[in-house]
Design a protein around this motif. Structure first.
Motif, PDB file in Angstrom:
ATOM      1  N   VAL A   5       0.836  -1.200   0.000  1.00  7.88           N
ATOM      2  CA  VAL A   5       0.000   0.000   0.000  1.00  7.88           C
ATOM      3  C   VAL A   5       0.875   1.256   0.000  1.00  7.88           C
ATOM      4  N   PRO A   6       1.004   1.903  -1.148  1.00  9.12           N
ATOM      5  CA  PRO A   6       1.742   3.168  -1.166  1.00  9.12           C
ATOM      6  C   PRO A   6       0.859   4.288  -0.612  1.00  9.12           C
ATOM      7  N   ILE A   7       1.371   5.010   0.354  1.00 12.99           N
ATOM      8  CA  ILE A   7       0.578   6.102   0.925  1.00 12.99           C
ATOM      9  C   ILE A   7       1.387   7.389   0.864  1.00 12.99           C
ATOM     10  N   LYS A   8       0.697   8.490   0.958  1.00 15.14           N
ATOM     11  CA  LYS A   8       1.389   9.770   0.912  1.00 15.14           C
ATOM     12  C   LYS A   8       1.074  10.568   2.165  1.00 15.14           C
ATOM     13  N   VAL A  34      -1.869  11.229   7.045  1.00 13.73           N
ATOM     14  CA  VAL A  34      -1.928  10.310   5.913  1.00 13.73           C
ATOM     15  C   VAL A  34      -2.976  10.886   4.956  1.00 13.73           C
ATOM     16  N   ASN A  35      -2.646  10.940   3.670  1.00 16.45           N
ATOM     17  CA  ASN A  35      -3.627  11.373   2.673  1.00 16.45           C
ATOM     18  C   ASN A  35      -4.971  10.705   2.992  1.00 16.45           C
ATOM     19  N   PRO A  36      -6.014  11.511   3.262  1.00 18.57           N
ATOM     20  CA  PRO A  36      -7.294  10.916   3.688  1.00 18.57           C
ATOM     21  C   PRO A  36      -7.820   9.856   2.720  1.00 18.57           C
ATOM     22  N   LEU A  37      -7.540  10.013   1.438  1.00 19.14           N
ATOM     23  CA  LEU A  37      -8.055   9.029   0.475  1.00 19.14           C
ATOM     24  C   LEU A  37      -7.240   7.729   0.510  1.00 19.14           C
ATOM     25  N   ASP A  38      -6.060   7.768   1.124  1.00 20.78           N
ATOM     26  CA  ASP A  38      -5.274   6.541   1.263  1.00 20.78           C
ATOM     27  C   ASP A  38      -5.795   5.658   2.395  1.00 20.78           C
ATOM     28  N   LEU A  39      -6.591   6.249   3.293  1.00 25.50           N
ATOM     29  CA  LEU A  39      -7.152   5.436   4.375  1.00 25.50           C
ATOM     30  C   LEU A  39      -8.048   4.330   3.803  1.00 25.50           C
ATOM     31  N   THR A  60       6.028   4.776   1.707  1.00 20.93           N
ATOM     32  CA  THR A  60       5.840   6.158   1.315  1.00 20.93           C
ATOM     33  C   THR A  60       7.153   6.753   0.872  1.00 20.93           C
ATOM     34  N   MET A  61       7.073   7.631  -0.114  1.00 17.12           N
ATOM     35  CA  MET A  61       8.238   8.403  -0.510  1.00 17.12           C
ATOM     36  C   MET A  61       8.036   9.802   0.052  1.00 17.12           C
ATOM     37  N   GLY A  62       8.980  10.256   0.832  1.00 19.15           N
ATOM     38  CA  GLY A  62       8.816  11.568   1.438  1.00 19.15           C
ATOM     39  C   GLY A  62       9.998  11.891   2.340  1.00 19.15           C
ATOM     40  N   ALA A 116      -3.584   1.428  -4.073  1.00 22.21           N
ATOM     41  CA  ALA A 116      -3.232   2.835  -3.905  1.00 22.21           C
ATOM     42  C   ALA A 116      -4.493   3.664  -3.712  1.00 22.21           C
ATOM     43  N   GLY A 117      -4.289   4.898  -3.250  1.00 16.49           N
ATOM     44  CA  GLY A 117      -5.409   5.824  -3.124  1.00 16.49           C
ATOM     45  C   GLY A 117      -5.792   6.345  -4.504  1.00 16.49           C
ATOM     46  N   GLU A 118      -6.990   6.902  -4.596  1.00 16.48           N
ATOM     47  CA  GLU A 118      -7.434   7.425  -5.878  1.00 16.48           C
ATOM     48  C   GLU A 118      -6.598   8.640  -6.270  1.00 16.48           C
ATOM     49  N   ARG A 119      -6.345   9.506  -5.306  1.00 21.00           N
ATOM     50  CA  ARG A 119      -5.459  10.648  -5.544  1.00 21.00           C
ATOM     51  C   ARG A 119      -5.053  11.223  -4.206  1.00 21.00           C
ATOM     52  N   ALA A 120      -3.998  12.028  -4.233  1.00 27.45           N
ATOM     53  CA  ALA A 120      -3.532  12.657  -3.006  1.00 27.45           C
ATOM     54  C   ALA A 120      -4.143  14.053  -2.938  1.00 27.45           C
ATOM     55  N   THR A 121      -4.475  14.489  -1.727  1.00 26.45           N
ATOM     56  CA  THR A 121      -5.199  15.753  -1.611  1.00 26.45           C
ATOM     57  C   THR A 121      -4.302  16.969  -1.828  1.00 26.45           C
ATOM     58  N   ASP A 124      -2.954  16.111  -5.954  1.00 29.29           N
ATOM     59  CA  ASP A 124      -4.281  16.013  -6.534  1.00 29.29           C
ATOM     60  C   ASP A 124      -4.257  15.580  -7.996  1.00 29.29           C
ATOM     61  N   THR A 125      -3.352  14.657  -8.351  1.00 27.28           N
ATOM     62  CA  THR A 125      -3.298  14.270  -9.759  1.00 27.28           C
ATOM     63  C   THR A 125      -3.944  12.919 -10.011  1.00 27.28           C
ATOM     64  N   GLY A 126      -3.863  12.007  -9.058  1.00 25.40           N
ATOM     65  CA  GLY A 126      -4.350  10.656  -9.304  1.00 25.40           C
ATOM     66  C   GLY A 126      -3.538   9.914 -10.347  1.00 25.40           C
ATOM     67  N   GLN A 127      -2.296  10.346 -10.565  1.00 27.95           N
ATOM     68  CA  GLN A 127      -1.499   9.764 -11.636  1.00 27.95           C
ATOM     69  C   GLN A 127      -0.495   8.732 -11.150  1.00 27.95           C
ATOM     70  N   VAL A 128      -0.206   8.758  -9.853  1.00 29.34           N
ATOM     71  CA  VAL A 128       0.867   7.890  -9.364  1.00 29.34           C
ATOM     72  C   VAL A 128       0.469   6.410  -9.408  1.00 29.34           C
ATOM     73  N   GLY A 129      -0.776   6.102  -9.077  1.00 22.25           N
ATOM     74  CA  GLY A 129      -1.223   4.699  -9.114  1.00 22.25           C
ATOM     75  C   GLY A 129      -1.088   4.112 -10.511  1.00 22.25           C
TER      76      GLY A 129
HETATM   77  N1  LIG Z   1       5.100  10.100  -2.341  1.00 21.98           N
HETATM   78  C1  LIG Z   1       4.301   9.029  -2.369  1.00 21.98           C
HETATM   79  N2  LIG Z   1       4.615   7.916  -1.652  1.00 21.98           N
HETATM   80  C2  LIG Z   1       3.813   6.840  -1.678  1.00 21.98           C
HETATM   81  N3  LIG Z   1       2.674   6.767  -2.360  1.00 21.98           N
HETATM   82  C3  LIG Z   1       2.302   7.831  -3.072  1.00 21.98           C
HETATM   83  C4  LIG Z   1       3.089   9.014  -3.127  1.00 21.98           C
HETATM   84  N4  LIG Z   1       2.469   9.905  -3.916  1.00 21.98           N
HETATM   85  C5  LIG Z   1       1.336   9.301  -4.340  1.00 21.98           C
HETATM   86  N5  LIG Z   1       1.227   8.055  -3.834  1.00 21.98           N
HETATM   87  C6  LIG Z   1       0.122   7.084  -4.055  1.00 21.98           C
HETATM   88  O1  LIG Z   1      -0.527   7.413  -5.267  1.00 21.98           O
HETATM   89  C7  LIG Z   1      -1.867   7.838  -5.024  1.00 21.98           C
HETATM   90  C8  LIG Z   1      -2.230   8.970  -5.974  1.00 21.98           C
HETATM   91  O2  LIG Z   1      -1.468  10.110  -5.703  1.00 21.98           O
HETATM   92  P1  LIG Z   1      -1.343  11.362  -6.684  1.00 21.98           P
HETATM   93  O3  LIG Z   1      -1.084  10.802  -8.042  1.00 21.98           O
HETATM   94  O4  LIG Z   1      -0.226  12.182  -6.157  1.00 21.98           O
HETATM   95  O5  LIG Z   1      -2.671  12.074  -6.623  1.00 21.98           O
HETATM   96  C9  LIG Z   1      -1.915   8.180  -3.557  1.00 21.98           C
HETATM   97  O6  LIG Z   1      -3.225   8.061  -3.054  1.00 21.98           O
HETATM   98  C10 LIG Z   1      -0.938   7.171  -2.981  1.00 21.98           C
HETATM   99  O7  LIG Z   1      -1.552   5.893  -2.857  1.00 21.98           O
END
Ligand SMILES: Nc1ncnc2c1ncn2[C@@H]1O[C@H](COP(=O)(O)O)[C@@H](O)[C@H]1O
Ligand SMILES: Cc1cc2nc3c(=O)[nH]c(=O)nc-3n(C[C@H](O)[C@H](O)[C@H](O)COP(=O)(O)OP(=O)(O)OC[C@H]3O[C@@H](n4cnc5c(N)ncnc54)[C@H](O)[C@@H]3O)c2cc1C
Lengths: 272, 349
Positions: A5-8, A34-39, A60-62, A116-121, A124-129
């Motif tokens: 589970v990747p979370i942000k 934790v990104n609320p949508l990752d819960l 998580t990457m951070g 993965a979450g739908e997007r990070a708040t 806000d791209t939803g592109q990482v998944g």
């Molecule tokens: N830095 C990160 N580390 C781990 N997971 C991430 C990270 N950024 C995004 N994700 C995962 O990708 C999803 C979509 O994020 P994003 O594309 O940034 O809106 C998030 O809900 C996480 O599950």
């Protein structure tokens, strides 16, 4: 099953400040969660583990302090936490982020499912998944609202909430899914979970620990560049009509209809 | 082939309205770059006649990759097709809709094509001098507008919010070519199987494509009162939305939820009744063209962002509004003309 589970970690308030020079977020002084949508992703994984056994790795990457987010996920039921952290990763866009995360996931070894979450708040791209799925060439289902069939090590049936309804997909495992709120209501961490998470050992992956192409990393490795950041006007300078009693309501509605008519927002038939 | 591409979308053989909106965006960019505009359709069952309407709305060329195996969106095969076309023709700009399809396909393709992608753009322009695509998008729940470019990578990819712009008027005299491109078997990835749509879904709503959304919050007080919103939505040719509070109370299903943990919408008209306008709700509606707020609290945040607000009891206001709309409908003698939500792009132009 081994579920990843990747979370942000994201800023807590919606009151985020931006660096006008770099166009990136100023994180200092803002609380994080934790990104609320990752819960929903964490909850999905924990339920799958409860039903089918196995273990969950959250990553998580951070910045170094992002272990706090991992511990929150572990308090909810994730077994292992992996922090992917290095100055070289700073300023990554979704392309570079998904690359770095996918290399970190490769290093974890065998897995069955990434949730993965739908997007990070914040971003806000939803592109990482979908990006991770592309890097790892995994079958992908986004916007998953339900998982009616799970056959560990074999496959899943999922329902994606899309514009026209719930699209049903069969996926072989391993696969990557992103989930929406409807999939499961996140539980609160238990006291026992919190204690365990606090004491847990977090694995750290720096750039040196991973097999990485240096030109794919961080701000430099990101194809997109933020060139300008502006604060949009919040108010639209609209009309506010008070309607404390019935007469006033009739007048207000009259005014509203005139307003909508002027903007051509009412069905045409009524004007005949 | 053209250097600016837009991705048309179809559902069960019918082109979606957003396909035309994207062409309006693409046309402006192609003209600035002095290049041709192509519309790509990946799907199945779209008639030649419909494809021709893409030309009427601005495309110089239409590439239709149609095959029964493309009838439903599955990311892997669609991605293979698009990546292959990009490699072959090297476009400079690709615009797709910020729909469930576009937001899944584009990041997948961007990774594989080593391209930059900006999500959910509301404005697009060409940078004078360099010709780079300038992509502006709301970020952090609409609190900021960020302008992004991709100087060193091609194609420059963006998804665009549906309904954030109007299509160009149809011009049946416009000349353009429709080219059928066969699907190469090697591009078909059979790992994921699309099984159609769940037939028994109750309380589903297509909010993203509604021109009018009538939304209710905690101020609606109970589930039964959502019928008032449905009646208003019917009269306006729209759909019913809700806040998280209303959904969590079980008054309506999750497909109705608008906001940070629900859907992002940009209807022509959004009406919010009994909604305070929390930042997480506003995140989902900020790009609506017109916002109307009905709330007894003059200080409600939704009033602040509204184009028209009524400070009053929502039940009184809804009743009066419904009565007046019914009256208008009755007065016109027959059923309402095409409601705002169902007008075709042609009819709207
Ligand atoms: N830095 C990160 N580390 C781990 N997971 C991430 C990270 N950024 C995004 N994700 C995962 O990708 C999803 C979509 O994020 P994003 O594309 O940034 O809106 C998030 O809900 C996480 O599950
Ligand atoms: C991580 C996270 C994600 C979230 N995601 C979302 C989301 O996706 N969507 C969302 O909507 N919220 C979301 N929220 C919740 C959000 O913060 C608010 O709690 C929620 O939007 C409030 O809903 P509401 O406006 O219906 O209720 P309230 O804030 O309680 O507002 C009710 C309003 O009704 C008015 N009212 C009451 N009676 C009447 C009457 N008779 N006539 C006229 N007006 C009346 C009141 O004046 C009040 O302003 C999220 C929160 C968090 C923390």
């Amino acid at each position: 099953m081994h579920i990843v589970v990747p979370i942000k970690q994201v800023p807590e308030t919606s009151n985020v400040k931006m660096d006008p020079v770099t166009g990136t977020m100023i994180r200092a002084g803002v609380g994080t969660v934790v990104n609320p949508l990752d819960l929903f992703a964490i909850e999905t994984a924990v339920r799958l583990k409860e039903a089918h056994g196995g273990r969950i790795t959250t990553l998580t990457m951070g910045p170094r302090g992002a272990d706090k987010a991992l511990r929150e996920a572990m308090a909810m039921g994730c077994d292992d936490g992996v922090l992917v952290s290095d100055r070289a990763f700073a300023g990554s866009d979704s392309w570079a982020t998904s690359y770095t995360l996918s290399q970190a996931i490769r290093k974890l070894g065998e897995f069955d499912l990434i949730v993965a979450g739908e997007r990070a708040t914040d971003g806000d791209t939803g592109q990482v998944g979908p990006g991770i799925a592309a890097w790892l060439d995994l079958p992908l289902a986004t916007y998953v609202a339900a998982i009616p069939r799970v056959e560990p090590a074999r496959g899943l049936t999922v329902e994606r909430l899309v514009e026209e309804g719930y699209q049903v997909l069969d996926l072989p495992l391993p696969a990557l899914i992103t989930v929406v709120k409807e999939v499961a209501a996140p539980r609160l961490p238990t006291l026992r979970g919190k204690k365990r998470a606090k004491a847990a050992e977090i694995t750290l992956f720096t750039a040196a620990d991973l097999d990485l192409e240096p030109s794919y990393l961080g701000l430099k490795g990101s194809p997109t560049k933020v060139v300008k950041v502006a604060t949009p006007r919040v108010t639209r300078g609209g009309t506010l009509v008070r309607a404390p009693d019935e007469d006033a309501v009739a007048d207000a509605v009259e005014a509203l209809l005139a307003f909508l008519d002027a903007r051509d927002l009412l069905p045409t038939g009524g004007r005949a | 082939m053209s250097f600016v591409w837009t991705l048309a979308e179809q559902h069960e053989g019918r082109l979606k309205a957003v396909s035309y909106e994207l062409l309006g965006r693409g046309r402006a960019l192609a003209d600035k770059l002095d290049t041709k505009l192509a519309s790509l359709l990946i799907g199945d069952g779209v008639s030649e006649e419909q494809l021709q309407t893409l030309v009427h709305h601005g495309a110089d060329e239409v590439y239709a990759i149609q095959d029964p195996r493309l009838a439903q969106f599955t990311c892997e095969t669609y991605s293979n097709v698009l990546v292959h076309l990009i490699k072959t023709y090297r476009p400079s700009v690709i615009l797709a809709a910020a729909t469930s399809t576009g937001r899944t396909l584009m990041p997948h393709v961007a990774v594989r094509s080593h391209a930059g992608l900006t999500a959910d753009c509301t404005e697009l322009d060409i940078e004078p001098g360099t010709g780079h695509l300038l992509q502006t998008r709301p970020a952090i729940g609409g609190n900021i507008m960020a302008t992004i470019k991709t100087p060193d990578h091609r194609p420059q990819m963006a998804t665009v919010r549906p309904k954030s712009s109007r299509p160009l008027p149809a011009d049946a005299t416009r000349a353009g070519r429709v080219i059928a491109v066969p699907l190469d078997d090697v591009l078909v990835d059979e790992r994921v199987k699309a099984r159609g749509y769940r037939g028994d879904a109750v309380d589903f709503v297509n909010l993203e494509e509604a021109d009018v959304v009538v939304a209710g919050g905690r101020g609606m007080k109970k589930a039964e009162h959502f019928a008032l919103l449905q009646a208003l939505a019917d009269a306006l040719g729209g759909a019913v939305g809700a806040t998280r509070d209303a959904v969590d109370r079980g008054w309506v299903g999750y497909p109705h939820q608008v906001g940070l943990s629900g859907k992002t919408i940009s209807p022509r008209l959004y009406i919010g009744a009994g909604i305070s306008g929390a930042i997480q709700h506003l995140a989902g509606i900020k790009t609506s063209e017109t916002i109307v707020s009905i709330n007894s609290d003059p200080d409600a945040s939704l009033h602040q962002v509204a184009d028209f607000g009524i400070v009053g009891d929502l039940f009184q206001v809804l009743e009066e509004l419904q009565r007046r709309l019914d009256e208008r409908r009755g007065a016109s003698g027959s059923d309402a003309g095409p409601p705002a939500g169902t007008r075709t792009p042609e009819a709207r132009a």
